[in-house]
Design an enzyme around this catalytic site. Structure first.
Site, PDB file in Angstrom:
ATOM      1  CB  CYS A   6      46.342  44.609  38.990  1.00 47.99           C
ATOM      2  SG  CYS A   6      44.636  44.182  39.444  1.00 47.99           S
ATOM      3  CE  LYS A  24      37.188  40.006  49.639  1.00 49.21           C
ATOM      4  NZ  LYS A  24      38.209  40.400  50.604  1.00 49.21           N
ATOM      5  CG  HIS A  30      33.288  34.801  49.569  1.00 47.67           C
ATOM      6  ND1 HIS A  30      34.128  33.704  49.642  1.00 47.67           N
ATOM      7  CD2 HIS A  30      34.021  35.782  48.972  1.00 47.67           C
ATOM      8  CE1 HIS A  30      35.284  33.993  49.089  1.00 47.67           C
ATOM      9  NE2 HIS A  30      35.263  35.258  48.704  1.00 47.67           N
ATOM     10  CG  HIS A  86      41.148  41.746  39.931  1.00 48.99           C
ATOM     11  ND1 HIS A  86      42.414  41.419  40.363  1.00 48.99           N
ATOM     12  CD2 HIS A  86      40.356  41.705  41.020  1.00 48.99           C
ATOM     13  CE1 HIS A  86      42.378  41.222  41.669  1.00 48.99           C
ATOM     14  NE2 HIS A  86      41.156  41.377  42.084  1.00 48.99           N
ATOM     15  CB  CYS A 113      46.571  41.844  42.126  1.00 44.06           C
ATOM     16  SG  CYS A 113      45.593  40.822  41.029  1.00 44.06           S
ATOM     17  CB  CYS A 129      44.611  41.875  36.149  1.00 46.03           C
ATOM     18  SG  CYS A 129      44.512  40.779  37.578  1.00 46.03           S
ATOM     19  CE  LYS A 185      37.462  35.075  40.590  1.00 46.42           C
ATOM     20  NZ  LYS A 185      38.369  35.975  39.911  1.00 46.42           N
ATOM     21  CG  HIS A 208      36.541  34.938  53.179  1.00 53.51           C
ATOM     22  ND1 HIS A 208      35.580  35.624  52.490  1.00 53.51           N
ATOM     23  CD2 HIS A 208      37.727  35.459  52.801  1.00 53.51           C
ATOM     24  CE1 HIS A 208      36.158  36.534  51.722  1.00 53.51           C
ATOM     25  NE2 HIS A 208      37.459  36.455  51.891  1.00 53.51           N
TER      26      HIS A 208
HETATM   27 ZN   LIG Z   1      44.299  41.945  39.534  1.00 53.58          ZN
END
Ligand SMILES: [Zn+2]
Length: 503
Positions: free
Chosen positions: A129, A306, A20, A149, A132, A146, A303, A23
């Site tokens: 997680c 991907k 996206h 996420h 992560c 998390c 936000k 990047h």
């Molecule tokens: Zn996470």
């Protein structure tokens, strides 16, 4: 004396989906640094790649009901397509699951840390997680979830290999505070120092091979475990140079380089500014010299993830609007500190306002006026045109201003110095009104003719300078500008648009 050697890297993204616009930001910033330093005589190696050995990739492939190998290859291709789409000068690309250089590099790194007494086995229980690829303490979670996420981590109990991070707090702090390892911007440096001062705990650097679905690099001497994806991924910065395969590039570009510059996003700061330098200290390798941390982009106020398909696909944007428009927005609008919001409308407005109207129109006018008033012949060396002092100063100071801004990783400030030339030149045209000088010259005013020569000369000098200073930022446009400003057989070419209007 040999030219300074600069090694520039971007992070290697997980390939669990297509790239996206976020990047594109990091890799375009790295490209500007690489191009600028090459332009100034440095030898540069610009390194990028993809992180294939992630559990996330395994899970995403399963969710897509596809084989991991096919899935990873397909998405990695989409990342590699950024290179030609955005006119990037990446010298080398490493794919951690495919590249024959990577695994020996990771294994050698592991063994160097083991030889230093820094890896050991321990039974461990924690909250993990998968998004992560990280264990969290309950204090680091937000309402048990998390914060990155918004998912509940899994409770995992297993026996893993650990890295003795606790041993390196003092050395890391000293490297950062002395400037041996620059972390920019300063707010990020303070964040890292606070994390170190909070006390560093050893971290797990392996996972049971079974839980990883067999994907990843086995721990040397313990095939029941695979190396933690972050340990694996961070090694790419030296494995790509042949650290594990005895390649000369490793000595030249890691050990021997004057600058080793990592660019990364704020979400992976701890890995790059704490774990990775500690691993390097353990393996007795030089530290990076610079870590530059960018913030995140949002797209239309949301936000970017991907998988969200937010319409900000950089390859598609570059195909439709051209790489100049995408690069210019990323470099011109994203601040050094703070998030920025991408919309196609803003990108188009910025490109039309500054590139088509501001810069393109200037070059077009100047070439057209020299064609019309001087038959395309560039007036010889002239005294500084009256009223052209600000323009001359903008040209004279541009290179130093760009250099200072890029040394601070302030890409927006660097574009200000480029833009100042176009801005001053446009002001100058409107102030001196060359068409009136031409009219006076035609009615026999020789002084007006001499003034017109000085004005046209100053304006062409500005356009030529734009061609030079734009090159690291908008390489394709810079070629077109330079071509418009270069006489052939004593004459400038016919004026041709340097930028098309997008809106
Ligand atoms: Zn996470």
């Amino acid at each position: 004396m040999t030219a300074p050697h600069t090694y520039i890297t971007t992070t290697i993204p997980y390939v669990n989906a297509r790239p996206h616009i976020g990047h594109a930001l990091e890799i375009v910033q790295a490209d500007v640094l690489a191009r600028y330093r090459r332009q100034h005589g440095d030898r540069v190696r610009f390194q990028a790649g993809t992180d294939d050995n992630s559990l996330k990739n395994v899970l995403a492939a399963q969710a897509a009901d596809e084989g991991v190998r096919e899935f990873v290859d397909r998405n990695a291709e989409a990342f590699l397509a950024l290179g030609p789409a955005l006119s990037l000068t990446v010298d080398d690309v490493i794919r951690t699951s495919r590249d024959a250089r990577h695994r020996p590099g990771v294994e050698r790194f592991w063994q160097a840390c083991a030889a230093a007494g820094d890896v050991y086995r321990k039974r461990y229980e924690g909250l993990y997680c998968t998004g992560c690829e990280q264990f969290y303490s309950p204090a680091e979670l937000r309402a048990g979830r998390c914060s990155e996420h918004d998912t509940e981590p899994q409770r995992v109990a297993e026996e893993n290999w650990f890295f003795r991070l606790s041993r390196y707090g003092g050395a890391l702090r000293a490297a950062i505070t002395s400037g041996e390892l620059r972390v920019e911007p300063g707010g990020r440096r303070n964040e890292v120092l606070a994390f170190i001062d909070g006390g560093l705990e050893d971290f797990s650097v392996s996972r049971p091979a079974e839980r990883a679905g067999g994907w990843g690099i086995p721990v040397p001497g313990d095939p029941s475990q695979v190396i933690y994806v972050w340990f694996d991924a961070l090694c790419n910065y030296v494995s790509a140079l042949g650290y594990g395969t005895g390649d000369d590039a490793y000595r030249q570009w890691w050990v021997g380089a004057d600058r080793r510059i990592h660019l990364l996003g704020k979400g992976v700061l701890r890995f790059h500014a704490v774990y990775w330098p500690a691993m390097l200290l353990s393996a007795r390798l030089p530290l990076p010299t610079d870590i530059f941390v960018h913030d995140y982009l949002t797209a239309g106020g949301r936000k970017i993830s991907k998988s969200s398909g937010s319409g900000a696909d950089p390859v598609a944007l570059a195909a439709e609007y051209g790489p100049d428009a995408v690069r210019w927005w990323l470099l011109r609008e994203v601040p050094r500190v703070g998030d920025a919001d991408f919309t196609i409308e803003r990108m188009i407005a910025r490109a039309d306002d500054e590139l088509a109207n501001g810069l393109g129109n200037l070059v077009n006018r100047v070439v057209a006026m020299i064609g019309k008033y001087r038959d395309g012949r560039v007036p010889g060396p002239q005294p500084v045109a009256v009223g052209g002092e600000d323009l001359a100063a903008a040209i004279r100071h541009a290179d130093a201003r760009i250099g200072a801004a890029l040394e601070d990783f302030d890409f927006r400030q660097a574009t200000v110095a480029v833009w100042a030339i176009a801005d001053e030149a446009n002001r100058f045209v409107n102030r001196v009104r060359p068409w009136e000088l031409a009219k006076a010259e035609r009615s026999g005013d020789a002084q007006a003719g001499r003034e017109l020569d000085a004005v046209l000369s100053a304006l062409l000098m500005a356009c030529t300078a734009l061609g030079v200073h734009l090159a690291p930022f908008l390489p394709d446009a810079a070629v077109r500008v330079t071509s418009q400003c270069t006489p052939r057989d004593g004459r400038l070419p016919d004026p041709a648009p340097v930028f098309r209007r997008l809106g």
